[in-house]
Design an enzyme around this catalytic site. Sequence first.
Site, PDB file in Angstrom:
ATOM      1  N   CYS A  96       0.831  -1.212   0.000  1.00 56.26           N
ATOM      2  CA  CYS A  96       0.000   0.000   0.000  1.00 56.26           C
ATOM      3  C   CYS A  96       0.862   1.257   0.000  1.00 56.26           C
ATOM      4  CB  CYS A  96      -0.929  -0.020   1.214  1.00 56.26           C
ATOM      5  SG  CYS A  96      -1.788   1.537   1.441  1.00 56.26           S
TER       6      CYS A  96
ATOM      7  N   CYS B  95      -1.238   1.772  -3.227  1.00 57.87           N
ATOM      8  CA  CYS B  95      -2.243   2.835  -3.063  1.00 57.87           C
ATOM      9  C   CYS B  95      -1.651   4.235  -2.978  1.00 57.87           C
ATOM     10  CB  CYS B  95      -3.053   2.588  -1.785  1.00 57.87           C
ATOM     11  SG  CYS B  95      -3.479   0.882  -1.496  1.00 57.87           S
TER      12      CYS B  95
ATOM     13  N   LYS C  66       0.376   5.416  -6.141  1.00 59.43           N
ATOM     14  CA  LYS C  66      -0.620   5.442  -7.216  1.00 59.43           C
ATOM     15  C   LYS C  66      -1.518   6.677  -7.106  1.00 59.43           C
ATOM     16  CE  LYS C  66      -4.483   4.199  -6.508  1.00 59.43           C
ATOM     17  NZ  LYS C  66      -4.980   2.845  -6.375  1.00 59.43           N
TER      18      LYS C  66
ATOM     19  N   TYR D 295      -8.633  -3.364 -11.530  1.00 62.71           N
ATOM     20  CA  TYR D 295      -8.300  -2.113 -10.836  1.00 62.71           C
ATOM     21  C   TYR D 295      -7.005  -1.503 -11.392  1.00 62.71           C
ATOM     22  CZ  TYR D 295     -11.227  -3.038  -6.595  1.00 62.71           C
ATOM     23  OH  TYR D 295     -12.237  -3.242  -5.698  1.00 62.71           O
TER      24      TYR D 295
ATOM     25  N   GLU E 150      -6.630   1.857 -13.660  1.00 65.28           N
ATOM     26  CA  GLU E 150      -6.083   3.039 -12.977  1.00 65.28           C
ATOM     27  C   GLU E 150      -4.842   3.551 -13.701  1.00 65.28           C
ATOM     28  OE1 GLU E 150      -5.547   1.759  -8.919  1.00 65.28           O
ATOM     29  OE2 GLU E 150      -7.599   2.306  -8.369  1.00 65.28           O
TER      30      GLU E 150
ATOM     31  N   HIS F 246     -27.570  20.825  -1.174  1.00 69.31           N
ATOM     32  CA  HIS F 246     -27.672  21.437  -2.499  1.00 69.31           C
ATOM     33  C   HIS F 246     -26.749  22.642  -2.631  1.00 69.31           C
ATOM     34  CE1 HIS F 246     -29.662  22.282  -6.286  1.00 69.31           C
ATOM     35  NE2 HIS F 246     -29.738  23.557  -5.923  1.00 69.31           N
TER      36      HIS F 246
ATOM     37  N   GLU G  55     -26.442  14.727  -3.905  1.00 69.73           N
ATOM     38  CA  GLU G  55     -27.852  14.839  -3.510  1.00 69.73           C
ATOM     39  C   GLU G  55     -28.727  13.868  -4.315  1.00 69.73           C
ATOM     40  OE1 GLU G  55     -29.902  18.657  -4.525  1.00 69.73           O
ATOM     41  OE2 GLU G  55     -28.013  19.188  -5.472  1.00 69.73           O
TER      42      GLU G  55
HETATM   43  P1  NDP Z   1      -7.883  -7.688 -10.845  1.00 73.44           P
HETATM   44  O1  NDP Z   1      -8.220  -8.988 -10.249  1.00 73.44           O
HETATM   45  O2  NDP Z   1      -8.663  -6.491 -10.467  1.00 73.44           O
HETATM   46  O3  NDP Z   1      -7.958  -7.807 -12.446  1.00 73.44           O
HETATM   47  C1  NDP Z   1      -7.188  -8.753 -13.117  1.00 73.44           C
HETATM   48  C2  NDP Z   1      -7.384  -8.560 -14.605  1.00 73.44           C
HETATM   49  O4  NDP Z   1      -6.458  -9.369 -15.311  1.00 73.44           O
HETATM   50  C3  NDP Z   1      -8.765  -8.957 -15.075  1.00 73.44           C
HETATM   51  O5  NDP Z   1      -9.176  -8.068 -16.083  1.00 73.44           O
HETATM   52  C4  NDP Z   1      -8.548 -10.352 -15.631  1.00 73.44           C
HETATM   53  O6  NDP Z   1      -9.417 -10.662 -16.693  1.00 73.44           O
HETATM   54  C5  NDP Z   1      -7.138 -10.256 -16.186  1.00 73.44           C
HETATM   55  N1  NDP Z   1      -6.445 -11.550 -16.158  1.00 73.44           N
HETATM   56  C6  NDP Z   1      -6.320 -12.378 -15.100  1.00 73.44           C
HETATM   57  N2  NDP Z   1      -5.588 -13.460 -15.433  1.00 73.44           N
HETATM   58  C7  NDP Z   1      -5.234 -13.297 -16.716  1.00 73.44           C
HETATM   59  C8  NDP Z   1      -4.487 -14.072 -17.635  1.00 73.44           C
HETATM   60  N3  NDP Z   1      -3.965 -15.250 -17.292  1.00 73.44           N
HETATM   61  N4  NDP Z   1      -4.323 -13.601 -18.896  1.00 73.44           N
HETATM   62  C9  NDP Z   1      -4.865 -12.412 -19.262  1.00 73.44           C
HETATM   63  N5  NDP Z   1      -5.586 -11.651 -18.438  1.00 73.44           N
HETATM   64  C10 NDP Z   1      -5.767 -12.069 -17.175  1.00 73.44           C
HETATM   65  O7  NDP Z   1      -6.324  -7.514 -10.577  1.00 73.44           O
HETATM   66  P2  NDP Z   1      -5.369  -6.259 -10.502  1.00 73.44           P
HETATM   67  O8  NDP Z   1      -4.026  -6.793 -10.835  1.00 73.44           O
HETATM   68  O9  NDP Z   1      -5.897  -5.104 -11.286  1.00 73.44           O
HETATM   69  O10 NDP Z   1      -5.437  -5.868  -8.966  1.00 73.44           O
HETATM   70  C11 NDP Z   1      -5.187  -6.839  -7.958  1.00 73.44           C
HETATM   71  C12 NDP Z   1      -5.968  -6.524  -6.721  1.00 73.44           C
HETATM   72  O11 NDP Z   1      -5.409  -5.391  -6.076  1.00 73.44           O
HETATM   73  C13 NDP Z   1      -7.421  -6.157  -6.986  1.00 73.44           C
HETATM   74  O12 NDP Z   1      -8.228  -7.290  -6.957  1.00 73.44           O
HETATM   75  C14 NDP Z   1      -7.758  -5.203  -5.886  1.00 73.44           C
HETATM   76  O13 NDP Z   1      -8.380  -5.895  -4.850  1.00 73.44           O
HETATM   77  C15 NDP Z   1      -6.421  -4.647  -5.449  1.00 73.44           C
HETATM   78  N6  NDP Z   1      -6.308  -3.235  -5.845  1.00 73.44           N
HETATM   79  C16 NDP Z   1      -7.176  -2.325  -5.335  1.00 73.44           C
HETATM   80  C17 NDP Z   1      -7.112  -1.009  -5.699  1.00 73.44           C
HETATM   81  C18 NDP Z   1      -8.081  -0.034  -5.144  1.00 73.44           C
HETATM   82  O14 NDP Z   1      -8.683  -0.321  -4.119  1.00 73.44           O
HETATM   83  N7  NDP Z   1      -8.275   1.114  -5.778  1.00 73.44           N
HETATM   84  C19 NDP Z   1      -6.103  -0.522  -6.650  1.00 73.44           C
HETATM   85  C20 NDP Z   1      -5.248  -1.566  -7.147  1.00 73.44           C
HETATM   86  C21 NDP Z   1      -5.353  -2.860  -6.745  1.00 73.44           C
HETATM   87  P3  NDP Z   1     -10.870 -11.303 -16.395  1.00 73.44           P
HETATM   88  O15 NDP Z   1     -11.768 -10.184 -16.025  1.00 73.44           O
HETATM   89  O16 NDP Z   1     -11.207 -11.940 -17.698  1.00 73.44           O
HETATM   90  O17 NDP Z   1     -10.680 -12.304 -15.302  1.00 73.44           O
END
Ligand code: NDP
Length: 451
Positions: free
Chosen positions: A43, A48, A51, A178, A182, A434, A439
């Site tokens: 984080c 976080c 970022k 995410y 982002e 408002h 709202e």
């Molecule tokens: P996510 O789980 O959010 O997304 C992973 C993405 O990668 C999905 O689009 C998925 O596709 C794709 N994917 C997964 N496996 C493969 C693969 N083998 N080949 C190709 N594409 C693949 O992961 P992130 O890495 O973005 O983030 C990890 C975690 O970190 C999040 O789950 C979140 O909890 C946390 N996080 C939170 C933030 C916040 O609170 N603002 C900011 C950043 C991270 P598909 O949809 O098809 O599965």
Amino acid sequence: MSAFDYDLFVIGGGSGGVRAARIAAGHGAKVALAEEYRMGGTCVIRGCVPKKLMVYASGFPAAMEEARAYGWDGEVGRFDWTAFRTRLEAELDRLEGLYRKGQTSAGVEIHDCRATVAGPHEVKLADGTVKSAKHILVAVGGKPFVPDFEGCEHVLTSNDIFHLETLPKRMLIVGGGYIACEFACIMNGLGVDVTIFNRSELLRSFDTDARDVIVEQMQRAGIKIRTGIVIDKIDRQGDSYHIHASDLRDEVYDKVLYATGRVPTTDGLGLEAAGVKLGLRGEIEVDDWSQTNIPSIYAVGDVTDRIQLTPVAIREGNAFADTVFGNKPWTMDHTMVASAVFTQPEFGTCGQTEDEARAEGPVEVYVSSFKPMKSAFAGNPDPVFFKLVVDKATQIVKGCHIVGPDAGEMIQMVAIAMKMGATKAQFDATCAVHPTMAEELVTMKAPVRTE
Ligand code: NDP
């Protein structure tokens, strides 16, 4: 006199670990904590915090454009990545110092080295020293997952982004969650030409209407989005990367970022040898009390792969410490956890998507989408979006999805009401503030869908 060196040994100095260590020490426990890299964990050091600072940095060109519409004279000049990065590094050093101080002031003994589990009550430090502890807490977090394919060694992950020497001109981001979304918005805001490839829809696990609004605005901002693509090879030629995938001509980028999920960091931690049960993704299996099958060993945060969010790890760590050392047993409730995706537009979400709620029974769906005063005045066509998903029978608000400026701030407030089980009538009994965007949350009169 205890038979152990410590009452608690925490492995991992991230959000969950430091909270557990500090609270346990506050309850009078003798606590040690080992961290192999930098205090603060994902984080603070590579997630976080940096970022969000990059999100702020990337928002100035759009803010300047808006300012001009309001009568201000001026232009944003060139973005100085090196100057920003130097300042960012100084800020992370400052925060790391605060985390360290928080631990030592609480009486926690810090070991700046890798530690592994050597038995139900033993922890082995990198220099071979073995320490004993009545309880061990594993809070080592997760790491980026990159699929295995030819050339996968050429890609960057979110760990590398903050250390780039220069910003690329053309960047490919792979993934649609995410992190991918982002960073696509951040880099686009900083002037990088961004393309996203994902195997499926972007933000697939989120509410369909909300994600459509986000994707449309990301595209309008200039981000190129291509779904249904899986890369099978990346060729490096000098400083450029050639992408090979089915239905794709040779495409060339200066950098490729993979954001395809994160996996628990349990490799080589000695857990299997100590008899700790791991799940299929390498996650540590725990019960509601964050206790593993070995009674003296607990785990919190991303290493348990429950909900990968900082505040969740913090609460799990706090609950563990209060329960085991403070005689105040409680568990983290993993329901109705709100979160924000810091895309531009920002996305705040709490509870169920419309589809999830409908799978449980009939719902009423309330939607409001409009151009907010501030950006409409500046001629910006992007709408904000508010959606409430209400259980038809009980009238309880089961989902709230907000897309627009400060959606993260708004969803935190809504989450309080939702956690209390508020009904749509209770939302509506709240007088509006408002003129605000929020709202709308208490003034949506007729459902757009009811079934
Ligand atoms: P996510 O789980 O959010 O997304 C992973 C993405 O990668 C999905 O689009 C998925 O596709 C794709 N994917 C997964 N496996 C493969 C693969 N083998 N080949 C190709 N594409 C693949 O992961 P992130 O890495 O973005 O983030 C990890 C975690 O970190 C999040 O789950 C979140 O909890 C946390 N996080 C939170 C933030 C916040 O609170 N603002 C900011 C950043 C991270 P598909 O949809 O098809 O599965």
